[in-house]
Scaffold this motif. Structure first.
Motif, PDB file in Angstrom:
ATOM      1  N   CYS A   1      26.046  -3.806  17.833  1.00 56.29           N
ATOM      2  CA  CYS A   1      25.047  -2.819  17.439  1.00 56.29           C
ATOM      3  C   CYS A   1      25.090  -2.465  15.960  1.00 56.29           C
ATOM      4  N   GLY A   2      23.956  -2.566  15.316  1.00 51.96           N
ATOM      5  CA  GLY A   2      23.725  -2.019  14.005  1.00 51.96           C
ATOM      6  C   GLY A   2      22.940  -0.727  14.134  1.00 51.96           C
ATOM      7  N   PRO A   3      22.371  -0.238  13.039  1.00 49.42           N
ATOM      8  CA  PRO A   3      21.662   1.048  13.105  1.00 49.42           C
ATOM      9  C   PRO A   3      20.311   0.981  13.817  1.00 49.42           C
ATOM     10  N   ARG A   4      19.616  -0.135  13.733  1.00 47.71           N
ATOM     11  CA  ARG A   4      18.251  -0.212  14.278  1.00 47.71           C
ATOM     12  C   ARG A   4      18.097  -1.285  15.351  1.00 47.71           C
ATOM     13  N   ALA A   5      18.954  -2.265  15.341  1.00 45.56           N
ATOM     14  CA  ALA A   5      18.876  -3.339  16.323  1.00 45.56           C
ATOM     15  C   ALA A   5      20.282  -3.833  16.639  1.00 45.56           C
ATOM     16  N   ALA A   6      20.409  -4.400  17.818  1.00 49.83           N
ATOM     17  CA  ALA A   6      21.654  -5.018  18.245  1.00 49.83           C
ATOM     18  C   ALA A   6      21.388  -6.482  18.556  1.00 49.83           C
ATOM     19  N   ARG A   7      22.441  -7.271  18.511  1.00 48.85           N
ATOM     20  CA  ARG A   7      22.364  -8.641  19.014  1.00 48.85           C
ATOM     21  C   ARG A   7      22.830  -8.627  20.467  1.00 48.85           C
ATOM     22  N   GLY A   8      21.976  -9.075  21.368  1.00 46.48           N
ATOM     23  CA  GLY A   8      22.327  -9.117  22.785  1.00 46.48           C
ATOM     24  C   GLY A   8      22.939 -10.467  23.121  1.00 46.48           C
ATOM     25  N   LEU A   9      24.254 -10.563  23.046  1.00 48.40           N
ATOM     26  CA  LEU A   9      24.935 -11.845  23.211  1.00 48.40           C
ATOM     27  C   LEU A   9      25.129 -12.139  24.700  1.00 48.40           C
ATOM     28  N   HIS A  10      24.193 -12.849  25.295  1.00 49.78           N
ATOM     29  CA  HIS A  10      24.325 -13.262  26.689  1.00 49.78           C
ATOM     30  C   HIS A  10      24.994 -14.636  26.720  1.00 49.78           C
ATOM     31  N   ILE A  11      26.141 -14.748  27.392  1.00 51.98           N
ATOM     32  CA  ILE A  11      26.701 -16.067  27.632  1.00 51.98           C
ATOM     33  C   ILE A  11      26.498 -16.382  29.108  1.00 51.98           C
ATOM     34  N   ILE A  12      25.916 -17.547  29.367  1.00 50.56           N
ATOM     35  CA  ILE A  12      25.581 -17.924  30.742  1.00 50.56           C
ATOM     36  C   ILE A  12      26.437 -19.132  31.099  1.00 50.56           C
ATOM     37  N   MET A  13      27.312 -18.927  32.097  1.00 52.43           N
ATOM     38  CA  MET A  13      28.291 -19.943  32.476  1.00 52.43           C
ATOM     39  C   MET A  13      27.836 -20.651  33.744  1.00 52.43           C
ATOM     40  N   PHE A  14      28.059 -21.967  33.796  1.00 56.61           N
ATOM     41  CA  PHE A  14      27.638 -22.749  34.956  1.00 56.61           C
ATOM     42  C   PHE A  14      28.530 -23.975  35.089  1.00 56.61           C
ATOM     43  N   ASP A  15      28.407 -24.636  36.214  1.00 58.88           N
ATOM     44  CA  ASP A  15      29.189 -25.846  36.497  1.00 58.88           C
ATOM     45  C   ASP A  15      28.420 -27.044  35.962  1.00 58.88           C
ATOM     46  N   ARG A  16      28.901 -27.603  34.863  1.00 58.93           N
ATOM     47  CA  ARG A  16      28.151 -28.676  34.217  1.00 58.93           C
ATOM     48  C   ARG A  16      28.238 -29.999  34.990  1.00 58.93           C
ATOM     49  N   GLY A  17      29.185 -30.109  35.894  1.00 59.77           N
ATOM     50  CA  GLY A  17      29.269 -31.307  36.714  1.00 59.77           C
ATOM     51  C   GLY A  17      28.404 -31.257  37.958  1.00 59.77           C
ATOM     52  N   ASP A  18      27.684 -30.158  38.148  1.00 68.85           N
ATOM     53  CA  ASP A  18      26.838 -29.964  39.323  1.00 68.85           C
ATOM     54  C   ASP A  18      25.374 -30.095  38.899  1.00 68.85           C
ATOM     55  N   ALA A  19      24.697 -31.124  39.387  1.00 67.13           N
ATOM     56  CA  ALA A  19      23.318 -31.393  38.974  1.00 67.13           C
ATOM     57  C   ALA A  19      22.394 -30.228  39.304  1.00 67.13           C
ATOM     58  N   ASP A  20      22.615 -29.593  40.456  1.00 69.12           N
ATOM     59  CA  ASP A  20      21.754 -28.476  40.840  1.00 69.12           C
ATOM     60  C   ASP A  20      21.957 -27.288  39.906  1.00 69.12           C
ATOM     61  N   GLU A  21      23.209 -27.010  39.540  1.00 72.33           N
ATOM     62  CA  GLU A  21      23.437 -25.887  38.632  1.00 72.33           C
ATOM     63  C   GLU A  21      22.844 -26.166  37.257  1.00 72.33           C
ATOM     64  N   CYS A  22      22.939 -27.401  36.794  1.00 65.38           N
ATOM     65  CA  CYS A  22      22.323 -27.725  35.505  1.00 65.38           C
ATOM     66  C   CYS A  22      20.817 -27.533  35.556  1.00 65.38           C
ATOM     67  N   ARG A  23      20.199 -27.975  36.656  1.00 68.23           N
ATOM     68  CA  ARG A  23      18.748 -27.791  36.804  1.00 68.23           C
ATOM     69  C   ARG A  23      18.400 -26.305  36.820  1.00 68.23           C
ATOM     70  N   ARG A  24      19.139 -25.527  37.612  1.00 70.43           N
ATOM     71  CA  ARG A  24      18.865 -24.099  37.686  1.00 70.43           C
ATOM     72  C   ARG A  24      19.110 -23.404  36.347  1.00 70.43           C
ATOM     73  N   MET A  25      20.120 -23.872  35.617  1.00 74.62           N
ATOM     74  CA  MET A  25      20.403 -23.256  34.324  1.00 74.62           C
ATOM     75  C   MET A  25      19.259 -23.506  33.348  1.00 74.62           C
ATOM     76  N   ALA A  26      18.736 -24.735  33.319  1.00 77.62           N
ATOM     77  CA  ALA A  26      17.607 -25.038  32.444  1.00 77.62           C
ATOM     78  C   ALA A  26      16.394 -24.188  32.815  1.00 77.62           C
TER      79      ALA A  26
END
Length: 535
Positions: free
Chosen positions: A448-473
């Motif tokens: 957070c700064g005075p007027r805006a913040a950076r919303g750092l969303h990290i989204i974790m998934f199983d990269r060896g799982d084709a379905d999770e990769c599709r859902r992540m995209a």
């Protein structure tokens, strides 16, 4: 809610460090080397030496790997320049041979694309391998002149060896990440010098025709003001080289602040997800008045505990999002809240900071929701110590534990957030809803700064799982669409999404394409980066 459908094939590889992954990358690499590229590599070897080029399948597999859901992007080869002059040679040869380059510093932008190019087959121009010198440090005026390979760890050690007169502004990302590359991609830190691109001055840039240009006062050869004054004569051109493909930055000064004699941190936990709006309202006046000189972090429970814990498969069988009762157990275990707020004060001594800490404590505790955590407790907590390190300019590997939450896949979604409680509450609702729909955890830190913040969303998934990769995209596309609908654009973007993100902005595309066509008609430097292409 509108959705963008994934319009490209999802290529799934095994997790980043596996043998299978490298074999798959190597096979892709063999297909990406074109005959005209071979003549280019021969010319580079002749000019710069054999060690300046590597097209081996194993190396190309490594350079093509990333953690993103869209799959690896294997380059056509890798070139290792050792100087600005070498970069000029490579750029001119790329023009002659019709080759597209992908400049990178250290490739430690984990979850943003790493070393892999925005388009498969581009030749990685790995600046950080051999161009890794701290060229100068001026303690009197507070800056260091660096090459692209200089890392946060390296610069910290350099400053420590000089007596700790100056303090860098680090990230909570890899200590071996490049200072210059982070700044050019508009990464940021947590000290008052958090705006890393804003702290760059006196850039040296190799343009797409191979000529060298220095914006600002550096445009006058021999100027003694090159590293001191960004304003200069005429339009400010520094920004052309941030999140762009208009040139290759080979050195710059990074401005540094004097190290304070005392740094005292503080933190407050809040018990419920719904406390976010009140937290933002409490943080804003402290930043508008500069009562807290650091940026302030508002960290969700899973973002905090995920630095130490991995997803508890044995408890849930893989259910996502993680059930609330399990979240509560994890935050009780590590002494954090649904939200944890942190910051730090600087001063001549710990004692001199007592009054400031007491004012901040009274400010938060008046809400009736906040639990105070003192500096001494923060020092002892593996989860909270990360914040003290970042406020103190200490590179830390501790936050990298987030990458082990699931199984190798990671991508960042980075919208801005108005420092208005109601707006932050809307964003939380939107993010939680979309992530839950696609089966992912809400892990976010608002810086957070005075007027805006950076919303750092990290989204974790199983990269060896084709379905999770599709859902992540699909999830990333849905997040972009949902935030567009509430008038909040995304900022710094992983390579998977840079071209599609640019397609949403027709006026941006019209102007940047005109500039690209004018200065890089052959498309030598990274066409497609941040959606910028020529005609």
């Amino acid at each position: 809610m509108p959705k963008y459908e994934s319009d490209h094939q999802t290529i799934v590889f095994a997790p980043l460090i596996s043998h299978t992954h490298r074999e798959a990358g190597a096979k892709g690499a063999e297909r990406n080397i074109r005959p005209m590229s071979e003549s280019f590599f021969a010319a580079v070897r002749a000019a710069l030496g054999e060690e300046a080029v590597d097209t081996s399948p194993e190396v190309l597999g490594v350079y093509g790997s990333n953690r993103l859901p869209g799959g690896d992007r294997v380059p056509g080869g890798v070139v290792f320049p050792g100087s600005t002059g070498d970069v000029q040679v490579v750029v001119r040869l790329a023009n002659e041979h019709g080759v597209s380059l992908w400049p990178t510093s250290t490739g430690q932008n984990l979850g943003m694309g790493e070393l892999s190019p925005v388009r498969g087959g581009q030749v990685v121009l790995h600046l950080g391998k051999r161009m890794n010198r701290v060229l100068a440090v001026d303690e009197r005026l507070g800056y260091a002149v660096i090459e692209p390979g200089v890392t946060f760890r390296q610069l910290r050690e350099e400053l420590a060896g000089r007596g700790d007169v100056l303090m860098l502004s680090g990230t909570s990302g890899p200590p071996d990440g490049g200072v210059l590359g982070n700044a050019l991609d508009r990464g940021a830190g947590y000290t008052p010098y958090f705006d890393h691109f804003g702290m760059l001055c006196g850039m040296e840039v190799v343009l797409p025709d191979g000529e060298v240009f220095c914006p600002g006062d550096g445009s006058l050869g021999g100027s003694g003001m090159r590293f001191l004054n960004k304003s200069g004569f005429g339009p400010l051109l520094d920004g052309l080289f941030s999140q762009s493909n208009f040139g290759v930055v080979t050195q710059a000064a990074i401005w540094l602040m004097p190290r304070p004699a005392a740094i005292r941190s503080f933190a407050f936990t809040f018990p419920e997800d719904g406390d976010l709006a009140e937290i933002i309202e409490l943080v804003r006046p402290l930043k508008l008045s500069n009562a807290v000189p650091t940026l302030m972090k508002v960290t969700s429970d899973l973002y905090g505990v995920g630095t130490l814990e991995s997803y508890p498969y044995e408890r849930t069988g893989g259910l996502t999002p993680l059930p609330d009762e399990v979240r509560r157990e994890l935050r009780d275990k590590h002494g954090v809240g649904a939200w944890t707020v942190s910051g730090a004060l600087y001063g001549p001594s710990f004692e001199a900071l007592d009054a400031g800490i007491e004012r901040i404590r009274a400010h938060f505790e008046a809400s009736g929701r906040a639990r105070y955590i003192a500096h001494e407790e923060i020092e002892k907590s593996p989860v909270l110590r990360i914040h003290l390190d970042t406020f103190s300019g200490e590179p830390t590997e501790s936050e990298l534990g987030l990458l082990d939450w699931r199984a190798g896949g990671a991508t960042w979604f980075l919208p801005a957030t108005p420092m208005v409680g109601e707006a932050a509450a809307v964003q939380q609702e939107v993010s939680r809803r979309v992530l839950a729909e696609y089966g992912f955890d809400y892990m976010v830190e608002f810086v957070c700064g005075p007027r805006a913040a950076r919303g750092l969303h990290i989204i974790m998934f199983d990269r060896g799982d084709a379905d999770e990769c599709r859902r992540m995209a699909e999830c990333y596309a849905a997040l972009v669409a949902a935030y567009d609908a509430i008038g909040v654009p995304i900022g710094r973007t992983p390579t998977d999404w840079q071209e599609r993100a640019g397609e949403r902005l027709p006026e941006f595309g019209r102007l940047t394409s005109a500039i690209k066509q004018a200065i890089d008609p052959n498309g030598v430097i990274a066409p497609g980066k941040y959606g910028i292409v020529g005609a």
